[in-house]
Structure formats: structure tokens, C-alpha cells
Design an enzyme around this catalytic site. Structure first.
Site, PDB file in Angstrom:
ATOM      1  N   HIS A   1      -5.217  -2.332  -3.731  1.00 26.01           N
ATOM      2  CA  HIS A   1      -4.781  -1.580  -4.900  1.00 26.01           C
ATOM      3  C   HIS A   1      -5.962  -1.553  -5.868  1.00 26.01           C
ATOM      4  CE1 HIS A   1      -0.284  -1.721  -4.118  1.00 26.01           C
ATOM      5  NE2 HIS A   1      -0.745  -2.617  -3.243  1.00 26.01           N
TER       6      HIS A   1
ATOM      7  N   HIS B   1       6.675  -4.338  -8.570  1.00 21.79           N
ATOM      8  CA  HIS B   1       7.442  -3.109  -8.328  1.00 21.79           C
ATOM      9  C   HIS B   1       8.264  -2.665  -9.530  1.00 21.79           C
ATOM     10  CE1 HIS B   1       6.105  -2.631  -4.259  1.00 21.79           C
ATOM     11  NE2 HIS B   1       6.207  -3.936  -4.138  1.00 21.79           N
TER      12      HIS B   1
ATOM     13  N   HIS C   1       4.310   1.668   3.869  1.00 21.30           N
ATOM     14  CA  HIS C   1       5.130   0.625   3.250  1.00 21.30           C
ATOM     15  C   HIS C   1       6.556   1.149   3.343  1.00 21.30           C
ATOM     16  CE1 HIS C   1       6.057  -2.154  -0.378  1.00 21.30           C
ATOM     17  NE2 HIS C   1       7.189  -1.552  -0.045  1.00 21.30           N
TER      18      HIS C   1
ATOM     19  N   LYS D   1      -0.982   7.397   2.213  1.00 16.74           N
ATOM     20  CA  LYS D   1      -0.083   6.252   2.107  1.00 16.74           C
ATOM     21  C   LYS D   1       1.330   6.744   1.838  1.00 16.74           C
ATOM     22  CE  LYS D   1       1.442   2.036   1.410  1.00 16.74           C
ATOM     23  NZ  LYS D   1       0.991   1.248   0.270  1.00 16.74           N
TER      24      LYS D   1
ATOM     25  N   ASP E   1      -3.523  -6.899  -0.261  1.00 22.55           N
ATOM     26  CA  ASP E   1      -2.523  -6.385  -1.202  1.00 22.55           C
ATOM     27  C   ASP E   1      -2.921  -6.776  -2.627  1.00 22.55           C
ATOM     28  OD1 ASP E   1      -0.305  -4.968  -1.999  1.00 22.55           O
ATOM     29  OD2 ASP E   1       1.142  -6.146  -0.873  1.00 22.55           O
TER      30      ASP E   1
ATOM     31  N   HIS F   1       2.015  -5.001   5.680  1.00 22.77           N
ATOM     32  CA  HIS F   1       2.797  -6.243   5.577  1.00 22.77           C
ATOM     33  C   HIS F   1       4.034  -6.207   6.479  1.00 22.77           C
ATOM     34  CE1 HIS F   1       4.467  -3.639   2.501  1.00 22.77           C
ATOM     35  NE2 HIS F   1       3.494  -3.915   1.664  1.00 22.77           N
TER      36      HIS F   1
ATOM     37  N   HIS G   1      -5.965  -3.053   2.548  1.00 27.01           N
ATOM     38  CA  HIS G   1      -4.764  -2.907   1.708  1.00 27.01           C
ATOM     39  C   HIS G   1      -5.139  -3.289   0.280  1.00 27.01           C
ATOM     40  CE1 HIS G   1      -0.106  -3.293   1.542  1.00 27.01           C
ATOM     41  NE2 HIS G   1      -0.589  -2.990   0.343  1.00 27.01           N
TER      42      HIS G   1
ATOM     43  N   HIS H   1       4.835   5.312   0.787  1.00 30.14           N
ATOM     44  CA  HIS H   1       5.314   4.090   0.132  1.00 30.14           C
ATOM     45  C   HIS H   1       6.728   4.295  -0.385  1.00 30.14           C
ATOM     46  CE1 HIS H   1       5.624   0.738  -2.667  1.00 30.14           C
ATOM     47  NE2 HIS H   1       4.489   0.248  -2.204  1.00 30.14           N
TER      48      HIS H   1
END
EC number: 3.5.1.5
Length: 571
Positions: A140, A324, A250, A221, A364, A276, A138, A223
Site C-alpha cells: 500500500h 478497513h 482481495h 486489483k 501488506d 493473504h 502487496h 478488492h
């Protein structure tokens, strides 16, 4: 003529043997040696007056052409793996693990299956612990410096998405479209880790998804920041089934397009990696955690909520807002952040890891997680759970082998299986890439001593280059020859889809790294998760957020202090 020595003398020379226990860092966990491949009296050890000398443990006649002759031997290592805690020599050839067994000279020594010759180098692991390189699924890809930080923590494989410090990358682990995927595959040529990229999974037009798989994406992915709708998820899974790649999810925190039940109805019986799964990192509020009970869901945690401490809740609100792209002046954005941070589900997460319901741990990275703390935090959870819940069944005083095997699987073999790369990495097994982490027991899970990447040391703790000895201070991690010249490409793998591999994407882009196709993904179930395959009934009280497993409330107390923390970072 035989020679007798005390057990303490033997241990000081060759490390622990059968029945001995080794404490892991300053935790309450002890590994007990189950098997020793050594032939007592014929141990291979390097140094002045030791046995690895010409005509002794080093065979004077063999050449590298002999299949049993190793390029590198790691001597007398205590191997901690998901299926074994053993003492052995490790033979490496052509950058791969050749053999786990007994090294030496078969002309004069018994039971030798790894030959030391004139072409063999030695790394001494007497008294040290060896583990497989960790796998973080995971990631980024926001900052290329993450790779070095992760490597120096014992992680050797990164899977995820991103293109640098874009809003999409900072929030969603997505490398969208062929152009970005090709650029990132080229960038991976200069990274010291094994790498795999995930594309964007939101499109009802399958061509928009398929072209990313052809461009090298090892999965897609889905999300919520791009829209984690049942429709998007269904279409992504259809493409995944066609091309044998993984879907990472996600889920929909706001329940905009449906609740957890609608998401699972869209998934049907198809496998996916649930990110998560507790929910603080994102996903259906408040009951995403229930998805861990499904046999087709491969659940992971991210490390910011692991382990649960007195500081966990306070730090998470700001993390959610920043990651976010939320606005603190908008009440709805504040409510969004608040909905994700629930102490009851966070308190249950450690327990679900301990009983093998959650199967993996990841970072993450820079998106509510810490890229260099996957391994440390995994073992902090193990310590806390033993502290609160006692030993696992089958464990005893100075023997936590069952718990150790469960927890080490969470960041090695299970993420490898989940993403179709377990034939190449994920354990200390013959035929796999020699990604091998060595630890002084006192520094286990915090600061590796030596990292072997694809058969070459890279990096290692080393002293001042102008010092008269290699331990002249300051001792710190220093890049080794594995990161110079063409070795960056020669010692690491880039994982791609099978279709990209078969269509020779390496030639198309001029890639020099070892390319390997992901495979054997779509028929996976949770039963394939080593030591972490439990599927009990999970319920969440919608009013109190309390979590129940098979009708029993599960929770844990927040830690006020932890092992593997400040005392290791004074220098």
C-alpha cells in the site's frame, strides 16, 4: 610450490567452501555449500598483501571494452538462491549481473571467467551471505518512507497501489485511473526501489480498465472494499487476458456476492494472484484458504500472521478495524472483523507455507502488515516449522538446503514470476539487474550489511562521517551515492504494461528511470512457482474452521519465543 592450510584457516581467509555449513542468524537453519567456483590457490581477495593487485589477480592490460572485464566484483560470496547454494565471485557490469564464476587475471590464473582490471571495483564478501533483492508484491503506497525502510531490510522491489494516505490507498493497494497512475510514476523517479503499480479492477466498462493499463498499470486489483463481485472479477480478468497483466484479488470476506465457490467459478481457469490466502487479511470467511489447491491460483501470505504466535490473534482485531475504516460502535463492523480472525486457519498457514502450498510472502504495508519485516518473518516461519515438523525430505543435520531454497523463493523468484518481471529481477542470475543483498551470517534476515542496487551500493552500514575509520560509532544505515543525483533513476526500474511501454509512456511523462514491460503472465500456473507448487486437496470444517490437507488435519502451536527478534534490536 603448493601451500597447505587447515580448513579453519581457509575459511577465515576466503569463507566457507564445499561441505561447510553456515548458520542463518540465530535460527536452527544451516546452509551447506554445494559448489565452490574457486580454483584453490588462485582465489581473488582484496587488501594489503592480498592477490588483487596489478599483475597478480588484476590484469594490467585489459580495458573496460573487454566484455569479460567487470565494473564491480563481489568476491568469494556464499550465494543463497532458489536453485543454488554456492560459493562464487559475482561480476557486475553496467548495473547488471555479468557472470557468476571465478574472478581474477586469466593470464596467470586458471578458470577465470570474470576479469578484474584497472576499471574494476571490489566488494569483499568473504564469510558473508549474498541473496537477491527481495520483492514485496502487496504494498500500500501510503507513505514514501516505506521505500527506505524496505530497502534497509533487503527488499529492492515494490509492487502494489496507492496515492498516499487516502482511505482508498490505506485499504486497497489501488492507484486508480490515468491521472493518479501518472502522478505515481513521476513520484517513483525519487524512490530507491524498483516499482510497479496496480490499478483499480472494478468496472464493467472495459474502457475504464483498459485506460489504466495504457497509463502504465502492470495489473489490476480487485478488492472487496470496492466490491469483489464475480462480475467485477470476470471483467477484470478479461482485460488482463487481453493485455497480459496480472490480477490481484482481495476476495469477499462477507460472502455478499457469493461464496468461495462462486468466486472460483467466475475466475474459471484464468490465473490470478490471491492475496493473504489464509484470510485474516481479507477474503471469503472461513474457507478462502481452499483456493490454494487450484492450479491457476498463485497464493501468497502477508506477514502479520507469520509466524503464528501467542500474540497474533489479539493484535489483529484492532488492525482490521483501523485498516478497513470500520466503526467499533456498529455491531456489524465488529462481526466483520471477528469473521476474519480465526486461530485455526492462522495455525494452518505456517504449515501450508512449509509444504509449498502457499508460494509467496508479502507485507501488506501499513494496512495490517509491516513493510520492513517480509524477510525476517519468512525465516522465522522456516525456523518454527523445522522446530515443530523436523527437517524436510532430503535435508539432514547442518543441511537445510531444501527448506532454504523453498523459503527464499517466496520473496524473490516467485513474486517476480507472478508479476511478469522475472527476466529482470528475482534471482542471482546472469543478465538480471544487480540488486544484491549482503549479510553477515549472524545478522541474516534481520540487518543487511550492504545493499547493492543496480550495481551501486545503496545503502550500507557505515560509521560517523567524521571518524578516522569507516566503522566509527554510531554504526547505522546511511544513504550512499546510489541515491544522489541521477543515480536514483539509473539504478532502479519502473515496471509498466507492455502497451504503455510500446507507446513510450516514458517520453510522454518525461521519465528518466529504466522502464521495463511486464510479460508472460497469463499462461502461468502454480507449476511455475519454484519449490512452492503443491496443489493438494484442502478442506475447512465450516463449524470448527479446522483445516485438512488430503484428509489430514494440519495445525501448528503458537510460538512463545522466536529467533531474529529482540537481541538484534538493542542497538
Amino acid at each position: 610450490m603448493s601451500f597447505k592450510m587447515t580448513q579453519s584457516q581457509y575459511t577465515s581467509l576466503y569463507g566457507p567452501t564445499v561441505g561447510d555449513s553456515v548458520r542463518l542468524g540465530d535460527t536452527n537453519l544451516f546452509a551447506r555449500v554445494e559448489k565452490d567456483y574457486a580454483t584453490y590457490g588462485d582465489e581473488a581477495a582484496f587488501g594489503g598483501g592480498k592477490s588483487i593487485r596489478d599483475g597478480m589477480a588484476q590484469n594490467p592490460n585489459v580495458t573496460r571494452d573487454d566484455k569479460q572485464v567487470a565494473d564491480l566484483v563481489i568476491t568469494n560470496a556464499l550465494i543463497l538462491d532458489y536453485d543454488k547454494i554456492v560459493k562464487a565471485d559475482i561480476g557486475v557490469k553496467n548495473g547488471y549481473i555479468m557472470k557468476i564464476g571465478k574472478a581474477g587475471n586469466p593470464d596467470i590464473m586458471d578458470n577465470v571467467d570474470i576479469i578484474i582490471g584497472a576499471t574494476t571495483d571490489i566488494i569483499s564478501a568473504e564469510g558473508k551471505i549474498v541473496t537477491a533483492g527481495g520483492i514485496d508484491t502487496h504494498v500500500h503506497f501510503v507513505n514514501p518512507e516505506q521505500s527506505q525502510v524496505a530497502l534497509e531490510s533487503g527488499i529492492t522491489t515494490h509492487i502494489g497501489g496507492g496515492t498516499g494516505a487516502s482511505e482508498g490507498a490505506k485499504a486497497t493497494t489501488v492507484t486508480p485511473g490515468p491521472w493518479h497512475l501518472h502522478r505515481m510514476l513521476l513520484a517513483a523517479e525519487s524512490l530507491p526501489l524498483n516499482i510497479g503499480f496496480t490499478g483499480k479492477g472494478q468496472a464493467v466498462n472495459h474502457t475504464a480498465l483498459v485506460e489504466q493499463i495504457h497509463a502504465g498499470a502492470i495489473g489490476l486489483k480487485v478488492h472487496e472494499d470496492w466490491g469483489a463481485t464475480p462480475s467485477a472479477l470476470d471483467h477484470a480478468l478479461q482485460v488482463a487476458d487481453d493485455y497480459d497483466v496480472q490480477i490481484a484479488l482481495h476476495a469477499d470476506t462477507l460472502n455478499e456476492a457469493g461464496f468461495m465457490e462462486e468466486t472460483m467459478a467466475a475466475v474459471k481457469d484464468r490465473v490470478l494472484h490471491m492475496y493473504h490466502t489464509e484470510g485474516a487479511g481479507g477474503g471469503h470467511a472461513p474457507d478462502l484458504i481452499k483456493s490454494a489447491a487450484y492450479s491457476n491460483i498463485l497464493p501468497s501470505s502477508t506477514n502479520p500472521t507469520l509466524p503464528y504466535t501467542v500474540n497474533t490473534i489479539d493484535e489483529h482485531l484492532d488492525m482490521v478495524m483501523i485498516t478497513h475504516h470500520l466503526n467499533a460502535s456498529i455491531p456489524e463492523d465488529i462481526a466483520f472483523a471477528d469473521s476474519r480472525i480465526r486461530k485455526e486457519t492462522i495455525a494452518a498457514e505456517d504449515v501450508l507455507q512449509d509444504i509449498g502450498v502457499f508460494s509467496m510472502v508479502s507485507s501488506d504495508s501499513q494496512a495490517m502488515g509491516r513493510v520492513g519485516e517480509v524477510i525476517t518473518r519468512t525465516w522465522q516461519v522456516a525456523h518454527r516449522m523445522k522446530e515443530q515438523r523436523g527437517s524436510l525430505d532430503g535435508d539432514s543435520e547442518y543441511n537445510d538446503n531444501n527448506r532454504i531454497k523453498r523459503y527464499i523463493a517466496k520473496y524473490t523468484i516467485n513474486p517476480a514470476i507472478t508479476h511478469g518481471i522475472s527476466d529482470y529481477v528475482g534471482s542471482i542470475d546472469e543478465g538480471k539487474l544487480a540488486d544484491i543483498i549482503m549479510w553477515e551470517p549472524a545478522f541474516f534476515a534481520v540487518k543487511p550489511d550492504v545493499i547493492v542496487k543496480g550495481g551501486l551500493i545503496n545503502p550500507a552500514i557505515n560509521g560517523d562521517a567524521n571518524g578516522s575509520i569507516p566503522t566509527s560509532e554510531p554504526l547505522k544505515y546511511r544513504k550512499m551515492y546510489g541515491q544522489l543525483g541521477g543515480n536514483m533513476q539509473g539504478t532502479s526500474m519502473t515496471f509498466v504494461s507492455t502497451t504503455a511501454y510500446e507507446n513510450d509512456i516514458g517520453k510522454l511523462l518525461g521519465l528518466k528511470r529504466k522502464l521495463r514491460p511486464v510479460h508472460n503472465i497469463r499462461k502461468l500456473t502454480k507449476a511455475d512457482m519454484k519449490n512452492n507448487s503443491a496443489t493438494p486437496k484442502i478442506d475447512v470444517d465450516p463449524q470448527t474452521y479446522e483445516v485438512f490437507v488430503d484428509g489430514e488435519k494440519i495445525t501448528s502451536e503458537p510460538a512463545t519465543e522466536l529467533p531474529l527478534t529482540q537481541r538484534y534490536f538493542l542497538f
